[in-house]
Design a protein around this motif. Structure first.
Motif, short mmCIF file in Angstrom:
data_model
loop_
_atom_site.label_atom_id
_atom_site.label_comp_id
_atom_site.label_asym_id
_atom_site.label_seq_id
_atom_site.Cartn_x
_atom_site.Cartn_y
_atom_site.Cartn_z
N SER A 14 5.70 14.38 -25.06
CA SER A 14 5.84 13.60 -23.84
C SER A 14 5.15 12.25 -24.02
O SER A 14 4.04 12.18 -24.54
CB SER A 14 5.22 14.36 -22.65
OG SER A 14 6.08 15.43 -22.34
N LYS A 41 9.01 14.81 -21.96
CA LYS A 41 9.34 13.89 -20.85
C LYS A 41 8.98 12.47 -21.23
O LYS A 41 8.01 12.24 -21.96
CB LYS A 41 8.51 14.25 -19.62
CG LYS A 41 9.08 15.35 -18.79
CD LYS A 41 9.41 14.81 -17.39
CE LYS A 41 9.89 15.93 -16.48
NZ LYS A 41 11.32 15.99 -16.36
N TYR A 43 7.57 9.40 -19.38
CA TYR A 43 7.00 8.91 -18.12
C TYR A 43 7.06 7.39 -18.15
O TYR A 43 6.44 6.76 -19.01
CB TYR A 43 5.55 9.37 -17.98
CG TYR A 43 5.44 10.85 -17.70
CD1 TYR A 43 5.66 11.33 -16.40
CD2 TYR A 43 5.15 11.76 -18.71
CE1 TYR A 43 5.58 12.69 -16.14
CE2 TYR A 43 5.07 13.11 -18.45
CZ TYR A 43 5.29 13.57 -17.15
OH TYR A 43 5.22 14.90 -16.89
N GLU A 55 11.88 5.01 -8.89
CA GLU A 55 13.10 5.64 -9.40
C GLU A 55 14.27 4.65 -9.32
O GLU A 55 15.06 4.52 -10.27
CB GLU A 55 13.41 6.89 -8.58
CG GLU A 55 14.58 7.65 -9.16
CD GLU A 55 14.82 8.97 -8.47
OE1 GLU A 55 13.94 9.44 -7.73
OE2 GLU A 55 15.91 9.52 -8.69
N LYS A 84 17.83 12.71 -15.59
CA LYS A 84 16.92 13.24 -14.56
C LYS A 84 15.92 14.22 -15.18
O LYS A 84 14.74 14.26 -14.83
CB LYS A 84 17.75 13.95 -13.49
CG LYS A 84 17.16 13.77 -12.10
CD LYS A 84 18.06 14.36 -11.04
CE LYS A 84 17.34 14.53 -9.75
NZ LYS A 84 16.63 13.40 -9.22
N ASN A 85 16.41 14.96 -16.14
CA ASN A 85 15.58 15.95 -16.80
C ASN A 85 14.53 15.32 -17.73
O ASN A 85 13.41 15.83 -17.86
CB ASN A 85 16.54 16.85 -17.62
CG ASN A 85 15.85 18.08 -18.12
OD1 ASN A 85 14.82 18.47 -17.59
ND2 ASN A 85 16.41 18.66 -19.16
N SER A 88 10.81 10.51 -16.05
CA SER A 88 10.01 10.61 -14.82
C SER A 88 9.44 9.23 -14.49
O SER A 88 8.51 8.76 -15.14
CB SER A 88 8.83 11.55 -15.06
OG SER A 88 8.95 12.68 -14.32
#
Ligand SMILES: NC(=O)c1ccc[n+]([C@@H]2O[C@H](COP(=O)([O-])OP(=O)(O)OC[C@H]3O[C@@H](n4cnc5c(N)ncnc54)[C@H](OP(=O)(O)O)[C@@H]3O)[C@@H](O)[C@H]2O)c1
Length: 376
Positions: A14, A41, A43, A55, A84-85, A88
Protein backbone atom coordinates in the motif's frame (compact mmCIF):
# COMPACT_ATOMS: atom_id res chain seq x y z
CA UNK A 1 16.91 -5.95 -11.64
CA UNK A 2 14.45 -6.81 -14.42
CA UNK A 3 10.98 -5.35 -15.00
CA UNK A 4 9.23 -8.39 -13.50
CA UNK A 5 11.15 -8.01 -10.24
CA UNK A 6 10.33 -4.28 -10.05
CA UNK A 7 6.65 -4.95 -10.65
CA UNK A 8 6.70 -7.91 -8.25
CA UNK A 9 7.85 -5.63 -5.45
CA UNK A 10 4.57 -3.71 -5.58
CA UNK A 11 2.31 -6.72 -5.07
CA UNK A 12 0.11 -6.25 -1.98
CA UNK A 13 1.98 -3.05 -1.03
CA UNK A 14 0.00 0.00 0.00
CA UNK A 15 1.38 3.33 -1.11
CA UNK A 16 0.55 6.87 -0.09
CA UNK A 17 1.15 9.35 -2.90
CA UNK A 18 1.02 13.14 -2.59
CA UNK A 19 0.61 15.32 -5.69
CA UNK A 20 -1.43 12.79 -7.70
CA UNK A 21 -3.63 15.49 -9.25
CA UNK A 22 -0.51 16.96 -10.87
CA UNK A 23 1.32 16.08 -14.07
CA UNK A 24 3.84 13.57 -12.68
CA UNK A 25 1.73 12.18 -9.83
CA UNK A 26 -1.07 10.95 -12.06
CA UNK A 27 1.45 9.24 -14.35
CA UNK A 28 2.74 7.32 -11.33
CA UNK A 29 -0.76 6.25 -10.27
CA UNK A 30 -1.63 5.12 -13.79
CA UNK A 31 1.57 3.14 -14.27
CA UNK A 32 1.34 1.31 -10.96
CA UNK A 33 -2.27 0.31 -11.62
CA UNK A 34 -1.48 -0.76 -15.19
CA UNK A 35 1.57 -2.90 -14.47
CA UNK A 36 0.64 -4.24 -11.03
CA UNK A 37 -3.13 -4.67 -10.63
CA UNK A 38 -2.38 -6.64 -7.45
CA UNK A 39 -0.89 -3.63 -5.69
CA UNK A 40 -2.47 -3.05 -2.25
CA UNK A 41 -4.21 0.31 -1.86
CA UNK A 42 -3.08 3.61 -3.36
CA UNK A 43 -3.85 6.36 -0.85
CA UNK A 44 -3.97 9.61 -2.78
CA UNK A 45 -3.59 12.64 -0.52
CA UNK A 46 -5.17 15.58 -2.35
CA UNK A 47 -6.05 19.12 -1.37
CA UNK A 48 -9.75 19.07 -0.55
CA UNK A 49 -11.97 20.14 2.35
CA UNK A 50 -13.63 16.74 2.79
CA UNK A 51 -13.74 13.14 1.59
CA UNK A 52 -16.39 13.74 -1.08
CA UNK A 53 -14.44 16.62 -2.64
CA UNK A 54 -11.24 14.57 -2.48
CA UNK A 55 -12.95 11.75 -4.34
CA UNK A 56 -14.36 14.18 -6.89
CA UNK A 57 -10.91 15.68 -7.50
CA UNK A 58 -9.30 12.26 -7.92
CA UNK A 59 -11.96 11.21 -10.41
CA UNK A 60 -11.96 14.37 -12.50
CA UNK A 61 -8.27 15.34 -12.31
CA UNK A 62 -6.73 11.87 -12.38
CA UNK A 63 -8.86 8.87 -13.35
CA UNK A 64 -11.03 10.51 -16.02
CA UNK A 65 -8.10 11.97 -17.97
CA UNK A 66 -7.00 10.52 -21.32
CA UNK A 67 -3.88 9.22 -19.57
CA UNK A 68 -6.05 6.41 -18.17
CA UNK A 69 -7.48 5.36 -21.59
CA UNK A 70 -5.23 2.30 -21.90
CA UNK A 71 -6.17 1.15 -18.41
CA UNK A 72 -9.85 1.87 -19.11
CA UNK A 73 -9.73 -0.30 -22.22
CA UNK A 74 -7.84 -3.04 -20.39
CA UNK A 75 -10.47 -3.35 -17.65
CA UNK A 76 -13.52 -2.58 -19.80
CA UNK A 77 -16.75 -2.74 -17.80
CA UNK A 78 -14.81 -3.51 -14.59
CA UNK A 79 -12.76 -0.31 -14.75
CA UNK A 80 -14.79 1.67 -12.20
CA UNK A 81 -14.91 -1.13 -9.65
CA UNK A 82 -11.17 -1.76 -10.12
CA UNK A 83 -10.45 1.92 -9.44
CA UNK A 84 -12.78 2.02 -6.44
CA UNK A 85 -11.12 -1.04 -5.01
CA UNK A 86 -7.54 0.22 -5.46
CA UNK A 87 -7.71 4.00 -4.91
CA UNK A 88 -8.52 5.69 -1.64
CA UNK A 89 -8.62 9.50 -1.89
CA UNK A 90 -7.59 11.34 1.29
CA UNK A 91 -8.45 15.00 1.86
CA UNK A 92 -5.29 16.68 3.11
CA UNK A 93 -2.72 19.41 2.69
CA UNK A 94 1.03 18.98 3.13
CA UNK A 95 1.42 22.52 4.43
CA UNK A 96 -0.44 21.52 7.61
CA UNK A 97 0.64 19.29 10.49
CA UNK A 98 0.13 15.58 9.79
CA UNK A 99 -0.75 16.80 6.30
CA UNK A 100 -4.18 17.88 7.64
CA UNK A 101 -5.31 14.29 8.00
CA UNK A 102 -7.76 13.62 10.83
CA UNK A 103 -6.38 11.60 13.76
CA UNK A 104 -8.74 8.72 13.03
CA UNK A 105 -7.53 8.65 9.43
CA UNK A 106 -3.87 8.71 10.48
CA UNK A 107 -4.61 5.88 12.88
CA UNK A 108 -6.28 3.87 10.15
CA UNK A 109 -3.72 4.30 7.38
CA UNK A 110 -0.64 4.24 9.57
CA UNK A 111 -0.80 0.47 9.90
CA UNK A 112 -1.31 -0.12 6.20
CA UNK A 113 1.11 2.11 4.35
CA UNK A 114 4.38 0.54 3.16
CA UNK A 115 5.71 3.37 1.01
CA UNK A 116 5.19 7.13 0.88
CA UNK A 117 5.92 8.82 -2.43
CA UNK A 118 6.19 12.55 -1.87
CA UNK A 119 5.49 14.23 -5.20
CA UNK A 120 3.45 17.31 -4.18
CA UNK A 121 5.06 20.70 -4.58
CA UNK A 122 4.41 24.23 -5.68
CA UNK A 123 6.12 24.25 -9.04
CA UNK A 124 5.98 27.88 -10.06
CA UNK A 125 9.53 29.29 -10.25
CA UNK A 126 8.46 32.70 -9.00
CA UNK A 127 5.89 31.79 -6.34
CA UNK A 128 5.48 33.88 -3.19
CA UNK A 129 8.17 32.95 -0.69
CA UNK A 130 5.71 32.00 2.07
CA UNK A 131 3.68 29.77 -0.28
CA UNK A 132 6.70 27.96 -1.74
CA UNK A 133 8.28 27.58 1.71
CA UNK A 134 5.07 26.08 3.13
CA UNK A 135 4.75 23.43 0.40
CA UNK A 136 8.24 22.65 -0.81
CA UNK A 137 10.10 22.92 2.47
CA UNK A 138 7.85 22.68 5.54
CA UNK A 139 5.55 20.34 3.60
CA UNK A 140 8.40 17.82 3.45
CA UNK A 141 8.76 18.00 7.24
CA UNK A 142 5.02 17.32 7.61
CA UNK A 143 5.30 14.30 5.31
CA UNK A 144 8.22 13.10 7.48
CA UNK A 145 6.07 13.52 10.61
CA UNK A 146 3.37 11.44 9.00
CA UNK A 147 5.95 8.84 7.99
CA UNK A 148 7.07 8.57 11.64
CA UNK A 149 3.56 7.50 12.57
CA UNK A 150 3.38 4.74 9.95
CA UNK A 151 4.51 1.63 11.80
CA UNK A 152 4.89 -0.58 8.73
CA UNK A 153 6.53 1.96 6.48
CA UNK A 154 9.40 0.53 4.44
CA UNK A 155 10.58 3.61 2.60
CA UNK A 156 10.08 7.27 1.79
CA UNK A 157 10.60 8.25 -1.82
CA UNK A 158 10.86 11.98 -2.41
CA UNK A 159 10.66 13.72 -5.77
CA UNK A 160 12.93 16.72 -5.92
CA UNK A 161 14.48 18.48 -8.90
CA UNK A 162 17.86 18.46 -10.62
CA UNK A 163 17.74 22.25 -10.34
CA UNK A 164 18.53 22.15 -6.62
CA UNK A 165 22.06 22.36 -8.05
CA UNK A 166 21.34 25.96 -9.03
CA UNK A 167 23.69 27.23 -11.70
CA UNK A 168 26.70 25.10 -10.77
CA UNK A 169 28.46 23.62 -13.77
CA UNK A 170 30.20 20.31 -14.49
CA UNK A 171 29.57 16.90 -13.05
CA UNK A 172 27.89 17.11 -9.63
CA UNK A 173 28.04 14.42 -6.99
CA UNK A 174 24.74 12.87 -5.90
CA UNK A 175 25.08 13.73 -2.25
CA UNK A 176 22.63 15.07 0.32
CA UNK A 177 22.62 18.73 1.31
CA UNK A 178 24.07 19.69 4.64
CA UNK A 179 21.26 21.25 6.64
CA UNK A 180 21.43 25.05 6.46
CA UNK A 181 24.30 25.13 3.99
CA UNK A 182 23.69 27.49 1.07
CA UNK A 183 25.07 27.03 -2.43
CA UNK A 184 27.13 30.18 -1.97
CA UNK A 185 30.29 29.41 -0.11
CA UNK A 186 30.20 30.26 3.62
CA UNK A 187 26.52 31.31 3.60
CA UNK A 188 24.15 29.68 6.08
CA UNK A 189 20.40 29.34 5.73
CA UNK A 190 17.84 29.59 8.51
CA UNK A 191 15.22 27.25 7.10
CA UNK A 192 12.38 28.09 9.45
CA UNK A 193 12.54 31.82 8.95
CA UNK A 194 9.53 33.33 7.21
CA UNK A 195 8.52 36.72 8.49
CA UNK A 196 4.72 36.71 8.71
CA UNK A 197 4.64 40.46 9.06
CA UNK A 198 5.81 40.92 5.50
CA UNK A 199 3.02 41.95 3.16
CA UNK A 200 1.94 39.21 0.81
CA UNK A 201 2.66 41.27 -2.30
CA UNK A 202 6.26 41.65 -1.13
CA UNK A 203 6.63 37.90 -0.69
CA UNK A 204 7.35 37.33 -4.40
CA UNK A 205 10.24 39.75 -4.33
CA UNK A 206 11.48 38.25 -1.08
CA UNK A 207 11.54 34.74 -2.60
CA UNK A 208 13.70 35.79 -5.50
CA UNK A 209 15.89 37.93 -3.26
CA UNK A 210 16.53 35.10 -0.79
CA UNK A 211 17.12 32.57 -3.57
CA UNK A 212 19.72 34.79 -5.27
CA UNK A 213 21.30 35.72 -1.93
CA UNK A 214 21.97 32.08 -1.08
CA UNK A 215 22.99 31.00 -4.60
CA UNK A 216 19.84 29.58 -6.23
CA UNK A 217 18.22 31.06 -9.36
CA UNK A 218 14.61 31.14 -8.10
CA UNK A 219 12.35 30.46 -5.12
CA UNK A 220 11.36 27.03 -6.46
CA UNK A 221 14.89 25.62 -6.49
CA UNK A 222 15.69 27.26 -3.13
CA UNK A 223 12.64 25.84 -1.33
CA UNK A 224 13.00 22.40 -2.96
CA UNK A 225 16.63 22.32 -1.75
CA UNK A 226 15.57 23.25 1.78
CA UNK A 227 12.88 20.53 1.54
CA UNK A 228 15.61 17.98 0.83
CA UNK A 229 17.48 19.25 3.89
CA UNK A 230 14.43 18.61 6.08
CA UNK A 231 14.21 14.96 5.01
CA UNK A 232 16.78 14.46 7.74
CA UNK A 233 14.02 15.14 10.30
CA UNK A 234 12.56 11.71 9.57
CA UNK A 235 14.91 10.21 12.14
CA UNK A 236 13.87 6.65 11.38
CA UNK A 237 15.88 3.71 10.25
CA UNK A 238 14.24 3.78 6.83
CA UNK A 239 15.52 4.17 3.31
CA UNK A 240 14.99 7.73 2.14
CA UNK A 241 15.42 8.03 -1.59
CA UNK A 242 15.51 11.33 -3.44
CA UNK A 243 14.90 11.41 -7.16
CA UNK A 244 15.92 14.59 -8.96
CA UNK A 245 14.52 14.83 -12.49
CA UNK A 246 15.42 17.65 -14.89
CA UNK A 247 12.69 19.20 -17.09
CA UNK A 248 9.95 16.61 -17.44
CA UNK A 249 8.42 16.43 -20.91
CA UNK A 250 5.59 14.42 -22.48
CA UNK A 251 5.70 10.62 -22.40
CA UNK A 252 8.05 8.73 -24.70
CA UNK A 253 6.04 5.50 -24.93
CA UNK A 254 3.80 4.73 -21.99
CA UNK A 255 0.89 4.53 -21.67
CA UNK A 256 0.86 6.26 -25.06
CA UNK A 257 3.53 8.36 -26.79
CA UNK A 258 3.31 12.13 -26.46
CA UNK A 259 0.86 12.43 -23.55
CA UNK A 260 1.24 15.69 -21.72
CA UNK A 261 -0.78 18.17 -19.72
CA UNK A 262 -0.71 21.95 -19.45
CA UNK A 263 1.99 24.28 -20.68
CA UNK A 264 4.79 24.85 -18.27
CA UNK A 265 8.51 24.92 -19.02
CA UNK A 266 9.49 23.47 -22.43
CA UNK A 267 5.88 23.18 -23.54
CA UNK A 268 5.66 26.93 -24.03
CA UNK A 269 8.26 26.55 -26.78
CA UNK A 270 6.32 23.77 -28.55
CA UNK A 271 3.10 25.75 -28.39
CA UNK A 272 4.56 29.04 -29.58
CA UNK A 273 6.49 27.28 -32.34
CA UNK A 274 3.36 25.42 -33.42
CA UNK A 275 1.46 28.71 -33.56
CA UNK A 276 4.38 30.34 -35.39
CA UNK A 277 4.63 32.92 -32.62
CA UNK A 278 8.30 32.27 -31.93
CA UNK A 279 10.17 34.32 -34.54
CA UNK A 280 13.37 34.58 -32.52
CA UNK A 281 15.02 33.45 -29.32
CA UNK A 282 17.95 34.51 -27.19
CA UNK A 283 20.37 31.70 -26.56
CA UNK A 284 23.14 29.50 -27.82
CA UNK A 285 22.22 26.94 -30.48
CA UNK A 286 24.54 24.49 -28.75
CA UNK A 287 23.11 24.84 -25.30
CA UNK A 288 21.90 21.53 -23.84
CA UNK A 289 18.24 21.41 -22.92
CA UNK A 290 17.98 18.78 -20.23
CA UNK A 291 14.57 17.20 -20.73
CA UNK A 292 13.41 13.77 -19.64
CA UNK A 293 10.17 12.10 -20.75
CA UNK A 294 7.63 11.66 -17.95
CA UNK A 295 7.33 7.88 -18.36
CA UNK A 296 11.10 7.52 -17.91
CA UNK A 297 10.90 9.45 -14.64
CA UNK A 298 8.12 7.13 -13.49
CA UNK A 299 10.19 4.06 -14.42
CA UNK A 300 13.11 5.49 -12.43
CA UNK A 301 10.85 6.04 -9.40
CA UNK A 302 9.61 2.47 -9.56
CA UNK A 303 13.08 0.99 -9.91
CA UNK A 304 14.29 3.15 -7.01
CA UNK A 305 11.38 1.84 -4.96
CA UNK A 306 12.23 -1.76 -5.77
CA UNK A 307 15.98 -1.43 -5.20
CA UNK A 308 15.76 0.39 -1.90
CA UNK A 309 12.81 -1.47 -0.53
CA UNK A 310 13.61 -2.24 3.07
CA UNK A 311 17.33 -1.34 2.84
CA UNK A 312 17.59 0.02 6.35
CA UNK A 313 18.98 3.45 6.98
CA UNK A 314 20.21 4.19 3.48
CA UNK A 315 19.84 7.55 1.85
CA UNK A 316 20.22 7.59 -1.90
CA UNK A 317 19.97 10.32 -4.50
CA UNK A 318 19.38 9.76 -8.21
CA UNK A 319 19.40 12.33 -10.96
CA UNK A 320 17.00 11.43 -13.74
CA UNK A 321 18.34 13.55 -16.57
CA UNK A 322 19.61 13.32 -20.14
CA UNK A 323 22.20 16.11 -20.46
CA UNK A 324 25.26 13.94 -19.89
CA UNK A 325 24.36 10.65 -21.60
CA UNK A 326 22.06 11.74 -24.40
CA UNK A 327 22.21 15.52 -24.71
CA UNK A 328 19.56 17.42 -26.64
CA UNK A 329 20.96 20.59 -28.15
CA UNK A 330 18.57 23.45 -28.59
CA UNK A 331 19.32 23.54 -32.31
CA UNK A 332 18.30 19.86 -32.63
CA UNK A 333 15.03 20.59 -30.88
CA UNK A 334 14.17 23.46 -33.23
CA UNK A 335 15.35 21.62 -36.35
CA UNK A 336 13.18 18.62 -35.42
CA UNK A 337 10.18 20.89 -34.94
CA UNK A 338 10.89 22.52 -38.32
CA UNK A 339 11.25 19.18 -40.11
CA UNK A 340 8.15 17.76 -38.43
CA UNK A 341 5.92 20.65 -39.46
CA UNK A 342 7.41 20.71 -42.96
CA UNK A 343 6.36 17.06 -43.44
CA UNK A 344 3.07 17.54 -41.56
CA UNK A 345 1.95 21.05 -42.44
CA UNK A 346 -0.69 22.68 -40.30
CA UNK A 347 -3.85 23.74 -42.06
CA UNK A 348 -5.96 26.66 -40.82
CA UNK A 349 -9.74 26.39 -40.41
CA UNK A 350 -10.22 28.00 -43.82
CA UNK A 351 -7.91 25.43 -45.46
CA UNK A 352 -4.77 27.60 -45.71
CA UNK A 353 -1.42 25.87 -45.23
CA UNK A 354 0.68 27.53 -42.51
CA UNK A 355 4.19 28.13 -43.79
CA UNK A 356 6.98 27.27 -41.40
CA UNK A 357 9.58 29.86 -40.54
CA UNK A 358 12.82 28.99 -38.85
CA UNK A 359 13.50 30.59 -35.49
CA UNK A 360 16.26 33.21 -35.48
CA UNK A 361 18.83 32.91 -32.72
CA UNK A 362 20.46 35.81 -30.96
CA UNK A 363 23.43 35.15 -28.74
CA UNK A 364 23.09 38.44 -26.91
CA UNK A 365 20.19 40.43 -25.58
CA UNK A 366 21.57 43.56 -27.26
CA UNK A 367 21.10 42.03 -30.73
CA UNK A 368 17.65 40.78 -29.82
CA UNK A 369 16.49 44.16 -28.50
CA UNK A 370 18.05 45.95 -31.47
CA UNK A 371 15.98 43.91 -33.93
CA UNK A 372 12.87 44.45 -31.82
CA UNK A 373 13.31 48.15 -31.18
CA UNK A 374 10.40 49.82 -33.03
CA UNK A 375 12.59 52.90 -33.49
CA UNK A 376 15.05 50.92 -35.65
N1 LIG B 1 7.37 19.11 -14.15
C1 LIG B 1 8.69 19.17 -14.17
O1 LIG B 1 9.30 19.53 -15.20
C2 LIG B 1 9.49 18.76 -12.94
C3 LIG B 1 10.88 18.66 -13.06
C4 LIG B 1 11.64 18.25 -11.97
C5 LIG B 1 11.01 17.94 -10.78
N2 LIG B 1 9.65 18.06 -10.67
C6 LIG B 1 9.05 17.72 -9.39
O2 LIG B 1 8.07 16.74 -9.63
C7 LIG B 1 7.00 16.90 -8.71
C8 LIG B 1 5.69 16.98 -9.46
O3 LIG B 1 5.73 18.06 -10.36
P1 LIG B 1 4.54 18.30 -11.40
O4 LIG B 1 5.14 18.84 -12.64
O5 LIG B 1 3.68 17.09 -11.47
O6 LIG B 1 3.77 19.49 -10.66
P2 LIG B 1 2.26 19.92 -10.76
O7 LIG B 1 1.62 19.43 -12.01
O8 LIG B 1 2.25 21.38 -10.49
O9 LIG B 1 1.59 19.15 -9.54
C9 LIG B 1 1.84 19.51 -8.23
C10 LIG B 1 1.00 18.62 -7.35
O10 LIG B 1 1.28 18.93 -5.98
C11 LIG B 1 0.05 19.15 -5.32
N3 LIG B 1 0.21 20.07 -4.21
C12 LIG B 1 0.75 21.31 -4.23
N4 LIG B 1 0.69 21.85 -3.00
C13 LIG B 1 0.10 20.93 -2.19
C14 LIG B 1 -0.28 20.90 -0.84
N5 LIG B 1 -0.06 21.96 -0.05
N6 LIG B 1 -0.86 19.79 -0.33
C15 LIG B 1 -1.10 18.73 -1.13
N7 LIG B 1 -0.81 18.70 -2.44
C16 LIG B 1 -0.22 19.79 -2.97
C17 LIG B 1 -0.87 19.74 -6.39
O11 LIG B 1 -2.21 19.63 -5.96
P3 LIG B 1 -3.38 20.58 -6.49
O12 LIG B 1 -4.04 19.83 -7.61
O13 LIG B 1 -4.27 20.72 -5.31
O14 LIG B 1 -2.77 21.87 -6.92
C18 LIG B 1 -0.51 18.81 -7.55
O15 LIG B 1 -1.14 17.58 -7.40
C19 LIG B 1 7.32 18.14 -7.87
O16 LIG B 1 7.88 17.74 -6.66
C20 LIG B 1 8.34 18.88 -8.72
O17 LIG B 1 9.20 19.66 -7.92
C21 LIG B 1 8.87 18.46 -11.73
Amino acid sequence: MDAAAVIGCLRDRSILITGSTGFLGKMLVEKILRVQPDVGKLYLLVRAPDAASAEHRVLTKVVETTLFDVLRTKHGADFNSFIKNKISPLPGDITKETCALRDSMVEQISKEIHVIVSVAATTSFYERYDVALASNTLGVAHVCDLAKKCANLKMLLHVSTAFVAGEQEGLLVEKPFDVGKALKKDYNLDIQSSDDKIEKRKMKKLGLKRARHFGWPNVYSLTKSMGEMLLGTLERDLPVVIVRPSIISSTFQEPMPGWTEGTRTMDMLYVTYNDQKLPCFIGERNVIVDVIPGDMVINALMVAMAIHWDTHGTQAIYHVTTGHRNPLHFSTFLESAYEYFRSNPRVTKDGRIVNDRRVKFFKKYTFFSFIHDPAV
